[in-house]
Scaffold this motif. Structure first.
Motif, PDB file in Angstrom:
ATOM      1  N   ALA A 107       7.722   2.175   7.513  1.00 43.28           N
ATOM      2  CA  ALA A 107       8.222   1.109   8.377  1.00 43.28           C
ATOM      3  C   ALA A 107       7.964  -0.239   7.709  1.00 43.28           C
ATOM      4  N   PRO A 108       8.625  -1.327   8.146  1.00 39.52           N
ATOM      5  CA  PRO A 108       8.472  -2.633   7.492  1.00 39.52           C
ATOM      6  C   PRO A 108       7.027  -3.083   7.322  1.00 39.52           C
ATOM      7  N   ILE A 109       6.207  -3.003   8.374  1.00 40.56           N
ATOM      8  CA  ILE A 109       4.819  -3.456   8.248  1.00 40.56           C
ATOM      9  C   ILE A 109       4.031  -2.549   7.304  1.00 40.56           C
ATOM     10  N   GLN A 110       4.369  -1.253   7.313  1.00 39.57           N
ATOM     11  CA  GLN A 110       3.700  -0.328   6.406  1.00 39.57           C
ATOM     12  C   GLN A 110       4.104  -0.609   4.955  1.00 39.57           C
ATOM     13  N   ARG A 111       5.385  -0.964   4.746  1.00 40.15           N
ATOM     14  CA  ARG A 111       5.826  -1.284   3.385  1.00 40.15           C
ATOM     15  C   ARG A 111       5.069  -2.481   2.829  1.00 40.15           C
ATOM     16  N   ALA A 112       4.864  -3.488   3.661  1.00 38.07           N
ATOM     17  CA  ALA A 112       4.109  -4.672   3.217  1.00 38.07           C
ATOM     18  C   ALA A 112       2.705  -4.288   2.783  1.00 38.07           C
ATOM     19  N   MET A 113       2.061  -3.400   3.530  1.00 41.97           N
ATOM     20  CA  MET A 113       0.703  -2.967   3.178  1.00 41.97           C
ATOM     21  C   MET A 113       0.706  -2.148   1.888  1.00 41.97           C
ATOM     22  N   LEU A 114       1.724  -1.290   1.723  1.00 37.03           N
ATOM     23  CA  LEU A 114       1.811  -0.478   0.516  1.00 37.03           C
ATOM     24  C   LEU A 114       1.996  -1.353  -0.717  1.00 37.03           C
ATOM     25  N   ILE A 115       2.858  -2.354  -0.608  1.00 37.31           N
ATOM     26  CA  ILE A 115       3.095  -3.261  -1.738  1.00 37.31           C
ATOM     27  C   ILE A 115       1.808  -4.012  -2.101  1.00 37.31           C
ATOM     28  N   ALA A 116       1.099  -4.460  -1.051  1.00 39.75           N
ATOM     29  CA  ALA A 116      -0.157  -5.187  -1.299  1.00 39.75           C
ATOM     30  C   ALA A 116      -1.172  -4.307  -2.019  1.00 39.75           C
ATOM     31  N   VAL A 117      -1.299  -3.039  -1.597  1.00 36.32           N
ATOM     32  CA  VAL A 117      -2.247  -2.121  -2.242  1.00 36.32           C
ATOM     33  C   VAL A 117      -1.825  -1.844  -3.677  1.00 36.32           C
ATOM     34  N   ALA A 118      -0.523  -1.657  -3.916  1.00 36.23           N
ATOM     35  CA  ALA A 118      -0.042  -1.384  -5.272  1.00 36.23           C
ATOM     36  C   ALA A 118      -0.283  -2.581  -6.193  1.00 36.23           C
ATOM     37  N   LEU A 119      -0.039  -3.798  -5.673  1.00 36.95           N
ATOM     38  CA  LEU A 119      -0.296  -4.997  -6.481  1.00 36.95           C
ATOM     39  C   LEU A 119      -1.784  -5.127  -6.808  1.00 36.95           C
ATOM     40  N   ALA A 120      -2.602  -4.758  -5.818  1.00 35.35           N
ATOM     41  CA  ALA A 120      -4.049  -4.800  -6.064  1.00 35.35           C
ATOM     42  C   ALA A 120      -4.430  -3.789  -7.144  1.00 35.35           C
ATOM     43  N   GLY A 121      -3.801  -2.592  -7.093  1.00 33.73           N
ATOM     44  CA  GLY A 121      -4.102  -1.573  -8.090  1.00 33.73           C
ATOM     45  C   GLY A 121      -3.758  -2.026  -9.497  1.00 33.73           C
ATOM     46  N   MET A 122      -2.734  -2.858  -9.641  1.00 28.17           N
ATOM     47  CA  MET A 122      -2.385  -3.371 -10.967  1.00 28.17           C
ATOM     48  C   MET A 122      -3.157  -4.648 -11.309  1.00 28.17           C
ATOM     49  N   GLY A 123      -3.439  -5.463 -10.286  1.00 28.65           N
ATOM     50  CA  GLY A 123      -4.049  -6.768 -10.542  1.00 28.65           C
ATOM     51  C   GLY A 123      -5.541  -6.723 -10.776  1.00 28.65           C
ATOM     52  N   ILE A 124      -6.239  -5.803 -10.096  1.00 24.48           N
ATOM     53  CA  ILE A 124      -7.703  -5.753 -10.228  1.00 24.48           C
ATOM     54  C   ILE A 124      -8.137  -5.490 -11.670  1.00 24.48           C
ATOM     55  N   PRO A 125      -7.535  -4.490 -12.379  1.00 21.98           N
ATOM     56  CA  PRO A 125      -7.952  -4.302 -13.778  1.00 21.98           C
ATOM     57  C   PRO A 125      -7.727  -5.550 -14.633  1.00 21.98           C
ATOM     58  N   ILE A 126      -6.620  -6.273 -14.409  1.00 26.36           N
ATOM     59  CA  ILE A 126      -6.351  -7.489 -15.194  1.00 26.36           C
ATOM     60  C   ILE A 126      -7.420  -8.549 -14.907  1.00 26.36           C
ATOM     61  N   VAL A 127      -7.766  -8.717 -13.626  1.00 23.43           N
ATOM     62  CA  VAL A 127      -8.778  -9.706 -13.248  1.00 23.43           C
ATOM     63  C   VAL A 127     -10.136  -9.332 -13.846  1.00 23.43           C
ATOM     64  N   LEU A 128     -10.468  -8.035 -13.776  1.00 24.74           N
ATOM     65  CA  LEU A 128     -11.759  -7.590 -14.320  1.00 24.74           C
ATOM     66  C   LEU A 128     -11.821  -7.808 -15.827  1.00 24.74           C
ATOM     67  N   GLU A 129     -10.680  -7.615 -16.514  1.00 22.77           N
ATOM     68  CA  GLU A 129     -10.672  -7.882 -17.961  1.00 22.77           C
ATOM     69  C   GLU A 129     -10.824  -9.375 -18.235  1.00 22.77           C
ATOM     70  N   GLU A 130     -10.166 -10.204 -17.419  1.00 22.78           N
ATOM     71  CA  GLU A 130     -10.288 -11.654 -17.603  1.00 22.78           C
ATOM     72  C   GLU A 130     -11.705 -12.133 -17.337  1.00 22.78           C
ATOM     73  N   LEU A 131     -12.396 -11.487 -16.409  1.00 16.70           N
ATOM     74  CA  LEU A 131     -13.774 -11.879 -16.083  1.00 16.70           C
ATOM     75  C   LEU A 131     -14.784 -11.279 -17.061  1.00 16.70           C
ATOM     76  N   GLY A 132     -14.333 -10.425 -17.916  1.00 17.05           N
ATOM     77  CA  GLY A 132     -15.224  -9.826 -18.891  1.00 17.05           C
ATOM     78  C   GLY A 132     -15.957  -8.609 -18.395  1.00 17.05           C
ATOM     79  N   VAL A 133     -15.650  -8.166 -17.201  1.00 15.20           N
ATOM     80  CA  VAL A 133     -16.299  -6.966 -16.653  1.00 15.20           C
ATOM     81  C   VAL A 133     -15.826  -5.739 -17.418  1.00 15.20           C
ATOM     82  N   LEU A 134     -14.558  -5.716 -17.739  1.00  7.47           N
ATOM     83  CA  LEU A 134     -13.982  -4.642 -18.537  1.00  7.47           C
ATOM     84  C   LEU A 134     -13.550  -5.208 -19.880  1.00  7.47           C
ATOM     85  N   ALA A 135     -13.629  -4.359 -20.899  1.00  7.18           N
ATOM     86  CA  ALA A 135     -13.159  -4.788 -22.212  1.00  7.18           C
ATOM     87  C   ALA A 135     -11.650  -4.977 -22.169  1.00  7.18           C
TER      88      ALA A 135
END
Length: 587
Positions: free
Chosen positions: A486-514
């Motif tokens: 449903a529309p509200i569920q799609r918004a949540m799914l997109i947010a989770v997927a973006l987080a799944g891609m964005g968190i590793p990038i942020v962690l690399e920028e912060l030096g937590v991950l190589a």
């Protein structure tokens, strides 16, 4: 033939002394080619009577006198409510023979049909189809009685049937009637009756006489009257002539050739019920042996229709009451109750326009609010869709698990991280398998399967970096689930997927991950963290990954499209069936 009306008219005074000693003439009721009917007052009893007297210009005609006296005797012997009773027959030796009978009042069937053709409001209101059919049944019963007495009328037509004000139905003018039993004719001294039909001589009313009468058959039987009754039934219902001939000769020719009832019915202005159309067809067959056998059978057939018609009237009344209840249910937003009531109304009267229109609207147009039962079914459908998405994801991740041996061959750069990534991939694939198998149902299963896939892809970013291969995998993963959300569920799914891609990038920028990729003036450099990039194997992995990345979304989109088209097709077929079953009033 004598036409008897309800209004008195001035006529010729009959001057027989014996007659005048008892009867006081006051006018003429009707006149024909050989006789006239006078309205007289019976002074002895004190009542009005009809007196039929031979015309003066026919008094010397032996045939006319014989036919006149035979009519009086035959009519007098038919003691039936549908036959006008004969009171007195004058001496046959008188200059002008006469006989008295009951004075009947009313309107002929011919007059009724003329009023219906002219759409006279009073006639249409008084003579409904049900009343006319009931009168027709009485007429058939009268003729059936005559046939039981071996009397054939031979001149039945709408002008010879009188409908009274109080439901009386009389068959008039028995001037052409004859005894159908030769032995009885002999006993009645009618063997020398010159009015008997001679071969080739047609007696009767053109357009109503049967084909055998039109051919001059001297031995016509009760079937001839049945034919005339069938023609009368047609004209009562269709309000048009059964025989369209414009002249006597033309009508006789059409009768002899045979008139196809279906052709006559096809040109009828008014709808003739199919049950009665079959009755008419059976009664008007050209060959007498193929017709309805008796007037009684004809009456019974029409009565069966009337019984059904009365039943229809009662069912219509019940259906009307159910429609009123349904409207009240709709007013209080109780669509389920309204649907049930309208379905019962349509079951009672399938052609009930208002019930069909309301029911089709309820079935074909969505309600303002989804009923709880429908909401529950939608949830079950969504659960099935999530499970279908989990099955697709399970197959996809099993495919990626098949590359684990390749990674082992390539060698690990960070064994703990590689083992964690491989373990995560296997665990998440197993979790999706449980959801696909139905071990975890409802929203829990949907959340677990989506999160499992998202975490697996997030870990996979450490193989080729978050900007290579992984985004395509995440996009494919998101398509599968968003297609059923449903529309509200799609918004949540997109947010989770973006987080799944964005968190590793942020962690690399912060030096937590190589870092797994570096961008400089020379280009983008992918820095393998989990496995060694053996050149040839890496080339094949990238090619296969790109191929899969292109093909899988197409497969997924195709499956979603097939599901949607299948649902739409089913919906359209259901709508088509409902519209055929419940035609809406388009006015």
């Amino acid at each position: 033939m004598i036409v008897m009306g309800g209004d008195d008219r001035d006529g010729v005074v009959f001057d027989d002394p014996t007659f005048l000693a008892r009867y006081a003439p006051s006018g003429t009721l009707g006149a024909g080619s050989s006789a006239e009917v006078q309205l007289c007052r019976d002074e002895r009893i004190g009542r009005d009577v009809a007196v039929k007297v031979l015309r003066a210009d026919q008094s010397e005609d032996r045939d006319a006198r014989t036919r006149f006296l035979r009519e009086a005797r035959l009519q007098g012997r038919l003691e039936h409510p549908g036959v006008v009773p004969v009171y007195e027959l004058a001496d046959a030796e008188r200059a002008r023979p006469w006989f008295t009978m009951k004075r009947v009042r009313g309107i002929t069937l011919e007059g009724v049909i003329a009023g219906l053709v002219a759409r006279d409001p009073d006639t249409c209101a008084r003579f409904t189809r049900a009343r006319l059919l009931a009168a027709f049944v009485q007429c058939c019963r009268t003729i059936d009685f005559a046939h039981a007495q071996n009397v054939v009328h031979r001149d039945l037509s709408p002008r010879n049937v009188m409908l009274g004000e109080f439901g009386e139905v009389h068959v008039l003018d028995w001037g052409l009637a004859r005894l159908s039993d030769p032995g009885e004719r002999t006993r009645a001294n009618e063997e020398d009756d010159l009015s008997e039909t001679r071969p080739g001589q047609a007696l009767g009313t053109p357009g109503y006489m049967s084909p055998e009468q039109a051919l001059g058959d001297p031995d016509v039987g009760p079937e001839a009257d049945v034919y005339a009754l069938g023609v009368m039934l047609f004209e009562m219902l269709a309000t048009r002539p059964f025989n369209p001939g414009s002249t006597t000769r033309e009508r006789l020719d059409l009768t002899i050739r045979g008139i196809e009832p279906s052709v006559a019915l096809a040109g009828a202005e008014h709808d003739v019920p199919p049950e009665l159309a079959r009755v008419i067809a059976a009664a008007t067959r050209a060959h007498p042996g193929e017709r309805t056998r008796t007037a009684r059978a004809l009456a019974d057939a029409v009565e069966r229709f009337l019984d059904g018609d009365r039943d229809l009237a009662e069912r219509t009344r019940m259906a009307d009451a159910l429609v009123i209840e349904a409207k009240a249910a709709l007013a209080r937003d109780d669509g389920a109750a309204a649907t049930s009531l309208l379905a019962r109304a349509v079951a009672l009267v399938p052609k009930h326009v208002e019930a069909s229109t309301l029911l089709s609207r309820l079935l074909l147009e969505p309600p303002r609010e989804v009923p709880p039962e429908v909401h529950e079914r939608m949830l079950r459908w969504a659960e099935g869709a999530w499970r279908a998405a989990a099955r697709t994801a399970t197959l996809r991740y099993l495919f990626w698990c098949s590359f684990i041996p390749v990674w082992i061959v390539m060698g690990f750069r960070d064994p703990p991280a590689a083992i964690f990534a491989i373990t995560t991939l296997i665990v998440m694939t197993g979790a999706m398998g449980l959801v696909a198998a139905g071990a975890m149902r409802g929203m829990l299963g949907a959340v677990v399967s989506f999160l499992a896939g998202t975490i697996s892809i997030a870990v996979f970013t450490q193989v080729f970096s978050p900007v290579l291969v992984a985004p395509t995998l995440m996009a494919t993963h998101l398509i599968v689930y968003c297609a059923y959300a449903a529309p509200i569920q799609r918004a949540m799914l997109i947010a989770v997927a973006l987080a799944g891609m964005g968190i590793p990038i942020v962690l690399e920028e912060l030096g937590v991950l190589a870092p797994t990729f570096v961008v400089d003036a020379e280009g983008i450099h992918v820095l393998p963290r989990l496995v060694n990039f053996e050149p040839r194997l890496t080339w094949w992995l990238l090619v296969m990954g790109a191929t899969i990345a292109v093909g899988v979304p197409g497969v997924i989109a195709g499956r979603v499209r097939d599901a949607l088209v299948g649902s739409q097709r089913k919906l359209l077929l259901h709508t088509w069936h409902l519209e055929a079953l419940l035609p809406r009033d388009e006015r």
